[in-house]
Design an enzyme around this catalytic site. Structure first.
Site, PDB file in Angstrom:
ATOM      1  N   ASN A 210      44.588  -4.916   4.245  1.00 57.33           N
ATOM      2  CA  ASN A 210      44.486  -3.310   5.951  1.00 57.33           C
ATOM      3  C   ASN A 210      45.967  -3.387   6.464  1.00 57.33           C
ATOM      4  OD1 ASN A 210      43.522  -5.617   7.433  1.00 57.33           O
ATOM      5  ND2 ASN A 210      42.123  -5.965   6.503  1.00 57.33           N
ATOM      6  N   ASP A 286      36.068  -7.430   3.041  1.00 55.84           N
ATOM      7  CA  ASP A 286      34.410  -7.385   2.468  1.00 55.84           C
ATOM      8  C   ASP A 286      34.476  -8.054   1.269  1.00 55.84           C
ATOM      9  OD1 ASP A 286      33.003  -7.075   4.972  1.00 55.84           O
ATOM     10  OD2 ASP A 286      33.877  -4.496   4.744  1.00 55.84           O
ATOM     11  N   LYS A 295      51.037 -12.565 -13.334  1.00 59.30           N
ATOM     12  CA  LYS A 295      51.149 -10.944 -13.183  1.00 59.30           C
ATOM     13  C   LYS A 295      50.216 -10.334 -13.865  1.00 59.30           C
ATOM     14  CE  LYS A 295      54.260  -7.934 -11.555  1.00 59.30           C
ATOM     15  NZ  LYS A 295      55.928  -7.250 -12.696  1.00 59.30           N
ATOM     16  N   PHE A 328      33.498  -7.376  16.188  1.00 55.20           N
ATOM     17  CA  PHE A 328      34.107  -5.805  16.232  1.00 55.20           C
ATOM     18  C   PHE A 328      33.952  -5.116  14.926  1.00 55.20           C
ATOM     19  CE2 PHE A 328      37.845  -4.426  18.232  1.00 55.20           C
ATOM     20  CZ  PHE A 328      37.842  -5.830  19.113  1.00 55.20           C
ATOM     21  N   LYS A 342      25.258  -3.275  12.440  1.00 52.80           N
ATOM     22  CA  LYS A 342      26.353  -4.375  12.366  1.00 52.80           C
ATOM     23  C   LYS A 342      25.902  -5.608  13.115  1.00 52.80           C
ATOM     24  CE  LYS A 342      30.470  -5.554  12.357  1.00 52.80           C
ATOM     25  NZ  LYS A 342      32.208  -5.440  12.272  1.00 52.80           N
ATOM     26  N   LYS A 346      24.143  -9.209  12.226  1.00 51.19           N
ATOM     27  CA  LYS A 346      25.495 -10.385  12.764  1.00 51.19           C
ATOM     28  C   LYS A 346      24.842 -10.963  13.272  1.00 51.19           C
ATOM     29  CE  LYS A 346      29.034  -8.042  10.106  1.00 51.19           C
ATOM     30  NZ  LYS A 346      30.522  -8.939  10.116  1.00 51.19           N
TER      31      LYS A 346
END
Ligand SMILES: Cc1cc2nc3c(=O)[nH]c(=O)nc-3n(C[C@H](O)[C@H](O)[C@H](O)COP(=O)(O)O)c2cc1C
Length: 412
Positions: A210, A286, A295, A328, A342, A346
């Protein structure tokens, strides 16, 4: 009115090649309205004359313990001081301060003064990295001394490395932070910060990752350090320039590297027992692909990757009311609703929700538009610098947690 205006700052100058640079520091503090009292070591006088400091500060300069028979100089100056700054600080004065030696004016003042103390080491790289010097600095840090870390670069002796006298602007900003310092619930606390973005390997060369750069996490780390917290970082694939700039400024902060979600989870679980606060800034995958040892060869048709869930880090932590968990949440839509659910899922104390699309996308940039969500409140912050956001969020959490602990303390 400036924060250091009318403050009494004792500037102790010791015998290093950078002594002349402390003249500019003395001048900057004087111009900002502080009363700057300079003490020079006998060796410092070899590098710059007391007259130079006397001229820029318009104050008498002290060198010897017994120069003035009218009063006890180290006690008068100790009582007067709002802050004691040693710049440049030689290896010698650092060693004497760590040992509690009081055999000249500066070392005696460091023993006798209860004011906060800022040390600015400046010396040859070998002297700085010598384990004895490092141990002495650790000892002083543990006694609550503040440090402006030295710069790296070309030294007066011709070598290249760490130990250069830092920019006076950086010392000045540390001085302002110490004098303007307000004690918070973060004072003395151990804080674990995750930052950057995890990468999940597909095969030996490819990964799913990301865009997180670690900027927000490093900004929080700086704010916590300013609030006198002891920070440990778990870093996943950060922007190398941002990390380098942080490490130059704070070379003693411990950084543990984590490549993927599972490394991150292991590191958090190992470190959490030693920490009071967990701030999870890292963008953690996630889902992870099934890893291929070889590969994956290109073929003509499309390719399908099967992804499986990674383990949730924060939800898997033991609940401990003595610890503060701040998570976050990166959202592109329904930011408030998603972040609220969330928070519940959490079991975190706070969620910081980030907008990660459109013009105000927080991912990778230096600015963000965030929201702080606690079980009883939602606060929206404008799109702005991540450091300002971090500062503001810690202020608010401090206020909320202080009230919380007051309302919980038993009445007599
Ligand atoms: C030209 C010269 C430059 C020096 N520069 C440094 C220096 O940058 N940092 C340091 O720790 N010591 C330096 N020293 C050594 C110190 O002056 C020496 O350790 C002295 O005892 C320090 O005394 P003080 O801490 O009381 O000022 C230098 C010595 C000389 C001769």
């Amino acid at each position: 009115m400036g924060i250091i205006e009318n403050k009494n700052i004792i500037l102790c100058v010791t015998g290093g090649i950078a002594a002349y640079k402390a003249v500019t520091l003395a001048s900057m503090m004087t111009k900002a309205g502080a009363n700057v009292h300079v003490i020079m070591s006998r060796h410092a006088v070899q590098f710059v004359t007391p007259l130079t400091f006397k001229t820029v500060t318009r104050q008498k300069v002290t060198v010897g313990m017994f120069d003035d028979s009218q009063f006890i100089p180290h006690i008068s100056l100790s009582d007067l001081a709002d802050l004691v700054v040693v710049a440049p600080a030689t290896a010698n004065i650092i060693a004497k301060a760590a040992a509690g030696i009081a055999d000249d004016m500066i070392s005696t003042l460091l023993v006798s003064s209860a004011a906060p103390k800022l040390i600015v080491p400046a010396m040859n790289t070998n002297m700085y990295l010598n384990p004895i010097t490092q141990d002495n600095m650790t000892k002083l840090r543990n006694y609550g001394f503040h440090f402006t870390e030295p710069d790296s670069g070309r030294m007066a002796c011709g070598t290249v490395g760490i130990g250069r006298y830092p920019e006076n602007d950086r010392i000045f900003s540390d001085i302002v932070n110490i004098i303007g310092y307000k004690k918070t619930i973060f004072d003395g606390k151990k804080v674990l910060i995750t930052l950057g973005g995890t990468r999940e390997a597909i095969d030996p060369v490819r990964f799913i990752g990301n865009r997180s750069s670690g900027t927000m996490g490093f900004a929080f780390a700086e704010c916590f350090i300013r609030l006198n917290s002891q920070v440990t970082i778990i870093a996943a694939n950060t922007d190398s320039h941002i990390r380098q700039a942080f490490c130059l400024k704070y070379p003693n902060v411990r950084i543990i590297d984590a490549e993927c979600a599972s490394d991150m989870r292991t590191a958090v679980h190992n470190e959490i027992p030693n920490n009071d606060i967990l701030l999870m800034c890292a963008a953690v995958a996630d889902y992870k692909p099934h890893y291929s040892d070889q590969k994956i060869k290109k073929s003509d048709g499309d390719m399908t990757l099967t992804l499986s869930r990674t383990d949730d880090i924060i939800a898997g932590l033991p609940k401990d009311p003595a610890k503060l968990y701040i998570a976050f949440s990166a959202e592109t839509q329904n930011v408030t609703e998603n972040a609220k659910s969330k928070l519940k899922r959490k079991g975190a104390d706070y969620i910081i929700a980030n907008q990660v699309c459109g013009e105000h996308n927080a991912m990778g940039g230096s600015q963000s538009e965030i929201m702080l969500i606690s079980p009883d409140d939602i606060m929206q912050f404008p799109y702005r610098n991540k450091t300002d956001n971090a500062d503001n969020i810690l202020d608010i959490i401090d206020e909320k947690e202080s009230k919380h602990s007051k309302s919980e303390s038993p009445s007599c």
